[in-house]
Design an enzyme around this catalytic site. Sequence first.
Site, PDB file in Angstrom:
ATOM      1  N   GLU A   1       0.829  -1.208   0.000  1.00 31.74           N
ATOM      2  CA  GLU A   1       0.000   0.000   0.000  1.00 31.74           C
ATOM      3  C   GLU A   1       0.862   1.257   0.000  1.00 31.74           C
ATOM      4  O   GLU A   1       0.562   2.223  -0.704  1.00 31.74           O
ATOM      5  CB  GLU A   1      -0.933  -0.006   1.209  1.00 31.74           C
ATOM      6  CG  GLU A   1      -1.977  -1.113   1.201  1.00 31.74           C
ATOM      7  CD  GLU A   1      -3.093  -0.872   0.199  1.00 31.74           C
ATOM      8  OE1 GLU A   1      -3.074   0.173  -0.470  1.00 31.74           O
ATOM      9  OE2 GLU A   1      -3.983  -1.731   0.091  1.00 31.74           O
TER      10      GLU A   1
ATOM     11  N   GLU B   1     -12.285   0.904  -9.713  1.00 29.36           N
ATOM     12  CA  GLU B   1     -11.988  -0.054 -10.797  1.00 29.36           C
ATOM     13  C   GLU B   1     -12.998  -0.025 -11.945  1.00 29.36           C
ATOM     14  O   GLU B   1     -12.628  -0.139 -13.119  1.00 29.36           O
ATOM     15  CB  GLU B   1     -11.864  -1.468 -10.220  1.00 29.36           C
ATOM     16  CG  GLU B   1     -10.554  -1.749  -9.508  1.00 29.36           C
ATOM     17  CD  GLU B   1     -10.465  -1.098  -8.135  1.00 29.36           C
ATOM     18  OE1 GLU B   1      -9.351  -0.991  -7.596  1.00 29.36           O
ATOM     19  OE2 GLU B   1     -11.528  -0.701  -7.590  1.00 29.36           O
TER      20      GLU B   1
ATOM     21  N   ASP C   1      -4.874  -9.314  -8.047  1.00 28.99           N
ATOM     22  CA  ASP C   1      -5.271  -8.465  -9.174  1.00 28.99           C
ATOM     23  C   ASP C   1      -4.129  -7.692  -9.818  1.00 28.99           C
ATOM     24  O   ASP C   1      -3.878  -7.805 -11.033  1.00 28.99           O
ATOM     25  CB  ASP C   1      -6.388  -7.511  -8.746  1.00 28.99           C
ATOM     26  CG  ASP C   1      -6.073  -6.763  -7.447  1.00 28.99           C
ATOM     27  OD1 ASP C   1      -5.090  -7.108  -6.775  1.00 28.99           O
ATOM     28  OD2 ASP C   1      -6.807  -5.821  -7.122  1.00 28.99           O
TER      29      ASP C   1
ATOM     30  N   GLU D   1     -18.523  -5.222  -2.369  1.00 34.00           N
ATOM     31  CA  GLU D   1     -17.187  -5.804  -2.311  1.00 34.00           C
ATOM     32  C   GLU D   1     -17.177  -7.253  -2.786  1.00 34.00           C
ATOM     33  O   GLU D   1     -16.258  -7.666  -3.480  1.00 34.00           O
ATOM     34  CB  GLU D   1     -16.643  -5.704  -0.879  1.00 34.00           C
ATOM     35  CG  GLU D   1     -15.158  -5.972  -0.755  1.00 34.00           C
ATOM     36  CD  GLU D   1     -14.296  -4.834  -1.300  1.00 34.00           C
ATOM     37  OE1 GLU D   1     -13.070  -4.896  -1.108  1.00 34.00           O
ATOM     38  OE2 GLU D   1     -14.837  -3.899  -1.918  1.00 34.00           O
TER      39      GLU D   1
END
EC number: 3.2.1.-
Length: 577
Positions: free
Chosen positions: A137, A391, A277, A370
């Site tokens: 992150e 996204e 991802d 989610e």
Amino acid sequence: MIRRRSCWTSVIVFLLISPTILKPSMSEVDYGLSAKRRRMSEKVRRMFYHAYDNYMVYAFPHDELKPMTKTFTDSLSELGNLKLENLPQGYNGSALTLVESLSSLVILGNNTEFEKAVIWLSENLSFDVDARINLFECNIRLLGGLVSAHILATDSTNRLIQGTYNNQLLVLAEDLGRRFLPAFNTPTSLPYAWINLKYGIMEDETTETSTSGCGSLILEMGALSRLTGDARFEHAALRALRKLWGMRSSLNLLGTTLDVATGEWIEYSSGIGAGVDSFYEYLIKAHILFGKEEFWRMFQTAYLGVQKYFRYGSWYHEADMRTGRATYWQLTSLQAFWPGVQVLVGDLAAANLTHREFFHVWKKFGVLPERYLLDHQIVHPTEKYYPLRPELAESTYYLYQATKDPWYLEVGEAIVDSLNLHTKVDGGFASVKDVTTMQLEDHQHSFFLAETCKYLYLLFNDSALMGRNYVFTTEGHPLPVLSDWHERLPDTYIPSNWTSIKVETQKKQASAMSMQVCPANLLNPGHDGQQIESICHVPDLRHYHRCLTDDDCGIDSTNCRRRSCSMAGYCGLWLFI
């Protein structure tokens, strides 16, 4: 100027930045559509500043805004740490949302605010803090934000930071990158998921990490090495990526979580969503950014594995990396990035189908939950939230750039309207805690300004990036495609030679992926009039599908399976009937 562009460099111009290379359709020059784009871009601009201004008033210089109570959270030390363990006592934030907003400010044309932000960060930001942070992150948000903003600040065409900028952001980025390096001191070269910015690896630190955490560092750390001349950053990220790739199964699939000390998988179920991802995303984007053939080979192999074992019609379920058997039939919101990746490799038909499925779920709830259980057509009972994720907007932007289909503008407008209706509060934009009731949660994530607003704005107004070559990181920070960063590419990458495959049968049976053909060439028939349908599709040798051996048969476009020659002499999926 780029003196010698590869085919994939052209992809970036075509797909991400410059719509001017396409002939405008009648609808594109239509006054009503142009007016709508102006109106919607202004609406997104107001969204961004509502979020940004409230952050600056109520939360800055802390990390993120709590818009409902108009307070703040020092969340950099909390990212990915759901149990909120080992939180530092003296950490007061790193202006995370401001760093994440820098490239968005440039794209919105606010050079004055960008310059003020750069000066403040140059004089006040320090990473010498006792804070245990999530490496992945922190890499995509802080390091990526600083590296991208440094490049934008030094871009002479922007004419920013007149006489006030002396690479201060790059100095900060290099300092942060050096603090990352101890995380890679493991028996496997796979990095720890957590590291203390001041003291390095803590005693008894967990050795569990994710595939994304190990395989999604190469863009930011590679760019940092190219900018500083210090190869350690790129080498560390590359060693980790190679080790991770070597851990794939015989089906070319990777699990979700692993142990950095032993190099063993912990979770074998995998897909294209959370935990994996950005690994796929960074393989193709690293190939575009750095021109390494190695990245292309990894992506090609990984992509075909995904199409074969995870795809079910227009959906993507999860499967066991060892057997390919389905494990979880669920849609996760992070999967919505996948159509954008498919656009990059020219698989537009598949991208459109998957995108429409995600938008269907968005319309059903007003936002994207989610986790959505495909087999039961319901939201997962414990994961009903929507944290302002970008996204779906991201993939909508990519598909519009590739197709110029006004329908994607309608999708973007629906997303904008939903966000304003359901998540806008007086103090900013709040996350949705439960999509079935639209109960809100007091958190405005920094990626809302870095990605969600940015992609929606670019969907309606991409003039700030016209004619320039950029790759967007997984956090939406633009990095330039520069010839100086590229290794020498094979001749098949050079646009003038893209049809120079000499063996006629090889040419007829080549897929878009094996030929490394730009999506720009897929939109129109090639020089021989042949239209290649999808990335994994390899046509049969003869258009009437007659065959003498299995070698005369190709790969099916719908399921990526090898076709074979029947006893009667026709190609088909005979082995799977």
